[in-house]
Write a protein that holds these residues in place. Structure first.
Motif, mmCIF file in Angstrom:
data_model
loop_
_atom_site.group_PDB
_atom_site.id
_atom_site.type_symbol
_atom_site.label_atom_id
_atom_site.label_comp_id
_atom_site.label_asym_id
_atom_site.label_seq_id
_atom_site.Cartn_x
_atom_site.Cartn_y
_atom_site.Cartn_z
ATOM 1 N N LEU A 27 9.739 -5.661 5.301
ATOM 2 C CA LEU A 27 8.490 -6.063 4.959
ATOM 3 C C LEU A 27 8.273 -7.654 4.911
ATOM 4 C CD1 LEU A 27 8.060 -3.850 1.713
ATOM 5 C CD2 LEU A 27 6.917 -3.622 3.785
ATOM 6 N N GLN A 28 9.337 -8.295 4.825
ATOM 7 C CA GLN A 28 9.200 -9.739 5.112
ATOM 8 C C GLN A 28 8.712 -10.150 6.358
ATOM 9 O OE1 GLN A 28 13.017 -11.811 4.658
ATOM 10 N NE2 GLN A 28 12.123 -13.710 4.356
ATOM 11 N N MET A 29 8.819 -9.394 7.371
ATOM 12 C CA MET A 29 8.529 -9.526 8.749
ATOM 13 C C MET A 29 6.929 -9.763 8.679
ATOM 14 S SD MET A 29 10.952 -9.967 10.743
ATOM 15 C CE MET A 29 10.161 -9.557 12.358
ATOM 16 N N PHE A 30 6.154 -8.868 7.661
ATOM 17 C CA PHE A 30 4.663 -8.856 7.614
ATOM 18 C C PHE A 30 4.229 -9.916 6.246
ATOM 19 C CE2 PHE A 30 6.083 -4.790 9.062
ATOM 20 C CZ PHE A 30 5.747 -4.880 10.368
ATOM 21 N N LEU B 94 8.334 -5.469 -1.651
ATOM 22 C CA LEU B 94 8.363 -4.460 -2.664
ATOM 23 C C LEU B 94 7.888 -4.951 -4.146
ATOM 24 C CD1 LEU B 94 11.274 -2.297 -1.853
ATOM 25 C CD2 LEU B 94 9.062 -1.803 -1.585
ATOM 26 N N GLY B 95 7.001 -4.356 -4.588
ATOM 27 C CA GLY B 95 6.718 -4.474 -6.031
ATOM 28 C C GLY B 95 6.113 -3.117 -6.844
ATOM 29 N N PRO B 96 6.231 -3.290 -8.189
ATOM 30 C CA PRO B 96 5.537 -1.941 -8.833
ATOM 31 C C PRO B 96 3.999 -1.921 -8.722
ATOM 32 C CG PRO B 96 5.823 -4.005 -10.363
ATOM 33 C CD PRO B 96 6.428 -4.183 -9.037
ATOM 34 N N ILE B 97 3.716 -0.700 -8.532
ATOM 35 C CA ILE B 97 2.340 -0.140 -8.341
ATOM 36 C C ILE B 97 2.234 0.973 -9.636
ATOM 37 C CG2 ILE B 97 1.970 -0.883 -6.146
ATOM 38 C CD1 ILE B 97 2.355 2.088 -5.417
ATOM 39 N N PRO B 98 0.868 0.997 -9.864
ATOM 40 C CA PRO B 98 0.433 2.040 -10.967
ATOM 41 C C PRO B 98 0.786 3.360 -10.381
ATOM 42 C CG PRO B 98 -1.242 0.384 -10.834
ATOM 43 C CD PRO B 98 -0.338 0.263 -9.887
ATOM 44 N N ASP B 99 1.286 4.157 -11.194
ATOM 45 C CA ASP B 99 1.565 5.798 -10.733
ATOM 46 C C ASP B 99 0.072 6.379 -11.086
ATOM 47 O OD1 ASP B 99 1.978 8.343 -10.189
ATOM 48 O OD2 ASP B 99 3.848 8.479 -11.478
ATOM 49 N N LYS C 280 12.846 9.347 1.363
ATOM 50 C CA LYS C 280 12.665 8.808 -0.112
ATOM 51 C C LYS C 280 13.815 8.016 -0.664
ATOM 52 C CE LYS C 280 9.007 11.444 -0.408
ATOM 53 N NZ LYS C 280 7.825 10.788 -0.145
ATOM 54 N N THR C 281 14.865 7.929 -0.020
ATOM 55 C CA THR C 281 15.863 7.095 -0.479
ATOM 56 C C THR C 281 16.280 5.942 0.600
ATOM 57 O OG1 THR C 281 17.573 8.898 0.042
ATOM 58 C CG2 THR C 281 16.658 9.035 -2.065
ATOM 59 N N LEU C 282 16.005 4.854 0.252
ATOM 60 C CA LEU C 282 16.265 3.606 0.942
ATOM 61 C C LEU C 282 16.728 2.559 0.348
ATOM 62 C CD1 LEU C 282 13.259 4.060 3.407
ATOM 63 C CD2 LEU C 282 15.647 4.378 4.151
ATOM 64 N N ARG C 283 17.629 1.665 0.740
ATOM 65 C CA ARG C 283 17.954 0.480 0.100
ATOM 66 C C ARG C 283 16.687 -0.522 -0.034
ATOM 67 N NH1 ARG C 283 23.470 -1.894 2.578
ATOM 68 N NH2 ARG C 283 22.523 -3.643 1.428
ATOM 69 N N MET C 284 16.343 -0.940 -1.065
ATOM 70 C CA MET C 284 15.122 -1.767 -1.196
ATOM 71 C C MET C 284 15.472 -3.200 -0.603
ATOM 72 S SD MET C 284 13.767 -1.072 -5.346
ATOM 73 C CE MET C 284 15.015 -1.991 -5.964
ATOM 74 N N MET D 233 -2.098 3.347 1.247
ATOM 75 C CA MET D 233 -1.559 3.606 2.236
ATOM 76 C C MET D 233 -0.045 3.702 2.059
ATOM 77 S SD MET D 233 -1.230 1.360 5.731
ATOM 78 C CE MET D 233 -2.640 1.320 6.028
ATOM 79 N N ASP D 234 0.557 4.547 2.336
ATOM 80 C CA ASP D 234 2.178 4.836 2.014
ATOM 81 C C ASP D 234 2.970 3.625 2.880
ATOM 82 O OD1 ASP D 234 2.906 6.045 4.474
ATOM 83 O OD2 ASP D 234 3.170 7.737 3.535
ATOM 84 N N LEU D 235 4.345 3.497 2.496
ATOM 85 C CA LEU D 235 5.224 2.565 3.030
ATOM 86 C C LEU D 235 5.435 2.901 4.549
ATOM 87 C CD1 LEU D 235 6.861 -0.110 2.716
ATOM 88 C CD2 LEU D 235 8.703 1.351 1.673
ATOM 89 N N ALA D 236 5.756 4.074 4.935
ATOM 90 C CA ALA D 236 5.967 4.506 6.326
ATOM 91 C C ALA D 236 4.974 4.179 7.074
ATOM 92 C CB ALA D 236 6.574 5.916 6.162
ATOM 93 N N LYS D 237 3.883 4.573 6.568
ATOM 94 C CA LYS D 237 2.423 4.361 7.596
ATOM 95 C C LYS D 237 2.135 2.795 7.673
ATOM 96 C CE LYS D 237 -2.164 5.764 8.181
ATOM 97 N NZ LYS D 237 -3.399 6.445 7.821
ATOM 98 N N PHE D 238 2.226 2.091 6.661
ATOM 99 C CA PHE D 238 2.086 0.712 6.735
ATOM 100 C C PHE D 238 2.979 -0.161 7.684
ATOM 101 C CE2 PHE D 238 3.615 -3.703 5.169
ATOM 102 C CZ PHE D 238 2.109 -4.399 5.152
ATOM 103 N N VAL D 239 4.174 0.138 7.662
ATOM 104 C CA VAL D 239 5.392 -0.292 8.524
ATOM 105 C C VAL D 239 5.158 0.082 9.866
ATOM 106 C CG1 VAL D 239 7.790 -0.410 9.116
ATOM 107 C CG2 VAL D 239 7.196 -0.610 6.808
ATOM 108 N N LYS D 240 4.728 1.260 10.125
ATOM 109 C CA LYS D 240 4.519 1.811 11.480
ATOM 110 C C LYS D 240 3.325 1.059 12.316
ATOM 111 C CE LYS D 240 4.670 5.731 14.610
ATOM 112 N NZ LYS D 240 4.868 7.129 14.763
#
Length: 67
Positions: A51-54, A58-63, A40-44, A1-8
């Motif tokens: 994300l802290q609300m949930f 953020l962390g590294p994931i394999p490409d 695509k460009t947001l401040r981490m 799941m991508d970040l946008a979908k996760f947050v929404k």
């Protein structure tokens, strides 16, 4: 799941509007909208505020895009 979908999905699951959630997370409404639209460009640091609300951060994931 991508970040946008996760947050929404998480935001709607807790029944908060974008303005309500942005206020609770301490970020601007514009930032939250950009995040949920997959910009695509947001401040981490700000992404981590959201994300802290949930209980996440953020962390590294394999490409796997080459697979």
């Amino acid at each position: 799941m991508d970040l946008a979908k996760f947050v929404k999905e998480r935001r709607t699951a807790v029944k908060l509007t974008q303005p309500e959630f942005a206020l609770k997370a301490g970020v601007g409404l514009r930032f939250l909208r950009d995040l949920e639209q997959g910009k695509k460009t947001l401040r981490m640091d700000k992404v981590n505020q959201v994300l802290q609300m949930f209980g996440h951060k953020l962390g590294p994931i394999p490409d796997t895009s080459d697979e």
